[in-house]
Design a protein around this motif. Sequence first.
Motif, PDB file in Angstrom:
ATOM      1  N   GLN A   1      57.610  -7.779  18.823  1.00  0.00           N
ATOM      2  CA  GLN A   1      56.564  -7.883  19.833  1.00  0.00           C
ATOM      3  C   GLN A   1      56.957  -8.901  20.906  1.00  0.00           C
ATOM      4  OE1 GLN A   1      52.722 -10.066  19.265  1.00  0.00           O
ATOM      5  NE2 GLN A   1      51.949  -7.971  19.055  1.00  0.00           N
TER       6      GLN A   1
ATOM      7  N   ASP B   1      49.081  -4.246  19.832  1.00  0.00           N
ATOM      8  CA  ASP B   1      50.328  -5.013  19.882  1.00  0.00           C
ATOM      9  C   ASP B   1      50.654  -5.469  21.296  1.00  0.00           C
ATOM     10  OD1 ASP B   1      50.822  -4.854  17.138  1.00  0.00           O
ATOM     11  OD2 ASP B   1      51.901  -2.960  17.320  1.00  0.00           O
ATOM     12  N   LEU B   2      50.729  -4.531  22.233  1.00  0.00           N
ATOM     13  CA  LEU B   2      50.975  -4.871  23.639  1.00  0.00           C
ATOM     14  C   LEU B   2      50.010  -4.086  24.509  1.00  0.00           C
ATOM     15  CD1 LEU B   2      54.894  -4.745  23.811  1.00  0.00           C
ATOM     16  CD2 LEU B   2      53.451  -6.766  23.593  1.00  0.00           C
TER      17      LEU B   2
ATOM     18  N   ARG C   1      49.089  -9.721  24.439  1.00  0.00           N
ATOM     19  CA  ARG C   1      49.635  -9.395  23.114  1.00  0.00           C
ATOM     20  C   ARG C   1      48.526  -9.596  22.092  1.00  0.00           C
ATOM     21  NH1 ARG C   1      54.783 -13.233  22.703  1.00  0.00           N
ATOM     22  NH2 ARG C   1      54.394 -12.833  20.520  1.00  0.00           N
TER      23      ARG C   1
ATOM     24  N   PRO D   1      59.672  -5.739  28.789  1.00  0.00           N
ATOM     25  CA  PRO D   1      58.948  -4.479  28.635  1.00  0.00           C
ATOM     26  C   PRO D   1      59.654  -3.278  29.253  1.00  0.00           C
ATOM     27  CG  PRO D   1      57.875  -5.862  30.266  1.00  0.00           C
ATOM     28  CD  PRO D   1      58.952  -6.693  29.626  1.00  0.00           C
TER      29      PRO D   1
ATOM     30  N   ALA E   1      57.618  -7.972  24.754  1.00  0.00           N
ATOM     31  CA  ALA E   1      56.711  -8.583  25.734  1.00  0.00           C
ATOM     32  C   ALA E   1      57.524  -9.248  26.846  1.00  0.00           C
ATOM     33  CB  ALA E   1      55.800  -9.604  25.059  1.00  0.00           C
TER      34      ALA E   1
ATOM     35  N   VAL F   1      53.353  -6.416  30.892  1.00  0.00           N
ATOM     36  CA  VAL F   1      52.513  -6.770  29.749  1.00  0.00           C
ATOM     37  C   VAL F   1      51.402  -7.704  30.205  1.00  0.00           C
ATOM     38  CG1 VAL F   1      52.457  -7.906  27.495  1.00  0.00           C
ATOM     39  CG2 VAL F   1      54.364  -6.399  28.084  1.00  0.00           C
TER      40      VAL F   1
END
Length: 131
Positions: free
Chosen positions: A16, A45-46, A35, A23, A20, A32
């Motif tokens: 993640q 998650d994103l 999160r 991306p 992030a 992003v």
Amino acid sequence: GDEALFLLQGSEAQMQAALARTPELIEPGLTVLNRELLVGVGGIDLYARDSQGRFVVVELKRGKAGHEAVHQLARYVQAVREQVPGPVRGVLAAPDITVPALKVAQASGLEYVKVEALPQVPEEALQPTLF
């Protein structure tokens, strides 16, 4: 077909963090916004916007994604659609996906992105050092 289980090295949290920060590995022009964004059905998650300004819900899996990952993503996308105006896309990012899960995702208007290699992301210090 090769049914071997493939896992990205590292934890899902590291995956993640890497995605992030980069991306564009998911999609060029993706930005992003958050999160682990909590919605009524869990944590996204994103949470992002694409180059056309649409909201994008990204579900990450370190291993081969199956039906449960697709259903989880569909729940998150629906929860976001109820809260924001305009179109909301759902993207499942994983090293692989089962054929039945891919068919369900496509039939539901969800997308799959193959993520095989991630850039190294330094561990964030939990506490500053003394020196």
